[in-house]
Design a protein around this motif. Structure first.
Motif, short mmCIF file in Angstrom:
data_model
loop_
_atom_site.label_atom_id
_atom_site.label_comp_id
_atom_site.label_asym_id
_atom_site.label_seq_id
_atom_site.Cartn_x
_atom_site.Cartn_y
_atom_site.Cartn_z
N SER A 85 0.79 -1.23 0.00
CA SER A 85 0.00 0.00 0.00
C SER A 85 0.83 1.28 0.00
O SER A 85 0.29 2.35 -0.30
CB SER A 85 -0.96 0.01 1.20
OG SER A 85 -0.24 -0.04 2.41
N ILE A 86 2.11 1.21 0.34
CA ILE A 86 2.91 2.44 0.34
C ILE A 86 3.34 2.83 -1.07
O ILE A 86 3.80 3.94 -1.29
CB ILE A 86 4.16 2.32 1.25
CG1 ILE A 86 5.19 1.35 0.66
CG2 ILE A 86 3.78 1.93 2.66
CD1 ILE A 86 6.55 1.43 1.32
N GLN A 87 3.19 1.91 -2.02
CA GLN A 87 3.60 2.20 -3.39
C GLN A 87 2.45 2.91 -4.13
O GLN A 87 1.83 2.35 -5.04
CB GLN A 87 4.01 0.92 -4.11
CG GLN A 87 5.23 0.27 -3.50
CD GLN A 87 5.61 -1.02 -4.20
OE1 GLN A 87 5.41 -1.20 -5.40
NE2 GLN A 87 6.17 -1.96 -3.45
N PHE A 88 2.21 4.13 -3.74
CA PHE A 88 1.12 4.90 -4.32
C PHE A 88 1.55 6.34 -4.53
O PHE A 88 2.31 6.90 -3.74
CB PHE A 88 -0.11 4.87 -3.41
CG PHE A 88 -1.22 5.76 -3.89
CD1 PHE A 88 -1.98 5.41 -5.00
CD2 PHE A 88 -1.49 6.98 -3.27
CE1 PHE A 88 -2.99 6.24 -5.46
CE2 PHE A 88 -2.50 7.82 -3.73
CZ PHE A 88 -3.25 7.43 -4.83
N SER A 89 1.03 6.92 -5.61
CA SER A 89 1.20 8.35 -5.85
C SER A 89 -0.03 8.86 -6.59
O SER A 89 -0.48 8.22 -7.55
CB SER A 89 2.45 8.63 -6.69
OG SER A 89 2.44 9.98 -7.16
N PRO A 90 -0.58 9.99 -6.18
CA PRO A 90 -1.74 10.55 -6.88
C PRO A 90 -1.41 11.04 -8.28
O PRO A 90 -2.32 11.40 -9.04
CB PRO A 90 -2.17 11.70 -5.96
CG PRO A 90 -0.94 12.07 -5.21
CD PRO A 90 -0.18 10.80 -5.02
N LEU A 91 -0.13 11.07 -8.63
CA LEU A 91 0.27 11.49 -9.98
C LEU A 91 0.03 10.41 -11.02
O LEU A 91 0.01 10.70 -12.23
CB LEU A 91 1.76 11.87 -10.00
CG LEU A 91 2.19 13.08 -9.16
CD1 LEU A 91 3.69 13.30 -9.32
CD2 LEU A 91 1.41 14.32 -9.56
N ALA A 92 -0.17 9.16 -10.59
CA ALA A 92 -0.37 8.06 -11.53
C ALA A 92 -1.71 8.19 -12.24
O ALA A 92 -2.65 8.81 -11.73
CB ALA A 92 -0.29 6.72 -10.80
N ASP A 93 -1.79 7.61 -13.43
CA ASP A 93 -3.06 7.60 -14.16
C ASP A 93 -4.00 6.53 -13.64
O ASP A 93 -5.23 6.72 -13.62
CB ASP A 93 -2.80 7.38 -15.65
CG ASP A 93 -2.01 8.51 -16.27
OD1 ASP A 93 -2.56 9.62 -16.38
OD2 ASP A 93 -0.84 8.30 -16.63
#
Length: 254
Positions: A85-93
């Motif tokens: 779950s830490i592998q997240f960024s709101p920049l992703a599509d």
């Protein structure tokens, strides 16, 4: 929220067209110059998706990597393929919302999902409900070890088909068969074929795809999208070979 990535996967599945994703492991991005060269090559080869993620993240540089990709180009969707779950960024599509249905580790079936759900609700990242199945590729890979699960046997396609069918009945819309990064053997053709026939859903296949012939076999068996990561490192020409092959079959289709 956009449905751009999901719509493209559905279109691939229904039309019979094929696509390729380049998988970036953040831990392999050691030099910005080398990464930029590889990124520019992937753009020139017109890869369909850029996947980002890994089983073991030594440093969380996902935000910076996506920002660099977006600064370089905007056309190729960046899809998170998270190990946790830490592998997240709101920049992703988009994000592959993976449930490891081949294993019995509750943390990867639903646990990690609960912790990230409130954050996803407040983002514009497209969420792709994906049944993730690890398949035995001939040796224990990082994905097998980190997930603490036993992979599906490669020679028992009926088990994989039943697993995928259960995922479909649970409401999963996309499926991912993975032999694991660096696996000596890819997911076998019969297993891919059985899963595709049972689910009739967009099917992603990765792991052990180190040659054009192996990738062609996966496509012919029913894979809609193949993912190339470690294979491109071992064979630098692989992405260009796959790109040329896809272009040739698209020309013939027209």
């Amino acid at each position: 929220m956009s449905n751009k990535v999901g719509a493209k996967l559905e279109e691939l599945s229904h039309s019979g067209r094929k696509a390729v994703a380049w998988l970036i492991d953040p831990d392999d991005v050691n030099s910005s110059e080398v990464f930029e060269d590889r990124l520019l090559e992937a753009i020139s080869l017109k890869v369909d998706f850029i996947f980002l993620g890994g089983s073991l993240i030594k440093q969380n540089s996902i935000y910076e990597i996506i920002r660099f990709i977006k600064k370089t180009q905007e056309d190729i969707p960046v899809v998170l393929f998270p190990g946790n779950s830490i592998q997240f960024s709101p920049l992703a599509d988009a994000l592959l919302f993976l449930s490891l249905i081949s294993g019995r580790n509750p943390d990867l079936l639903i646990g990690q999902h609960v912790s990230i759900a409130p954050l996803l609700e407040n983002s514009n990242v497209e969420i792709l409900s994906t049944g993730y199945m690890l398949v035995d590729g001939g040796e224990t890979t990082s994905a097998h070890y980190i997930s603490q699960t036993i992979p599906l046997p490669n020679h028992r396609p009926e088990l994989a088909a039943a697993t995928a069918l259960a995922g479909k009945y649970l409401g999963m819309r996309y499926f991912y068969l993975d032999a694991g990064s660096g696996a000596p053997n890819p997911v076998c053709a019969e297993l891919i074929r059985e899963v595709k026939q049972k689910t009739n859903s967009p099917l992603i296949v990765g792991g052990g795809l180190t040659s054009l012939e192996k990738i062609k076999t996966a496509y012919h068996a029913g894979a809609d999208l193949v993912v190339i990561g470690n294979g491109a490192g071992k064979n630098p020409k692989l992405l260009s070979e796959v790109s040329a092959y896809l272009e040739s079959i698209r020309i013939l289709a027209n």
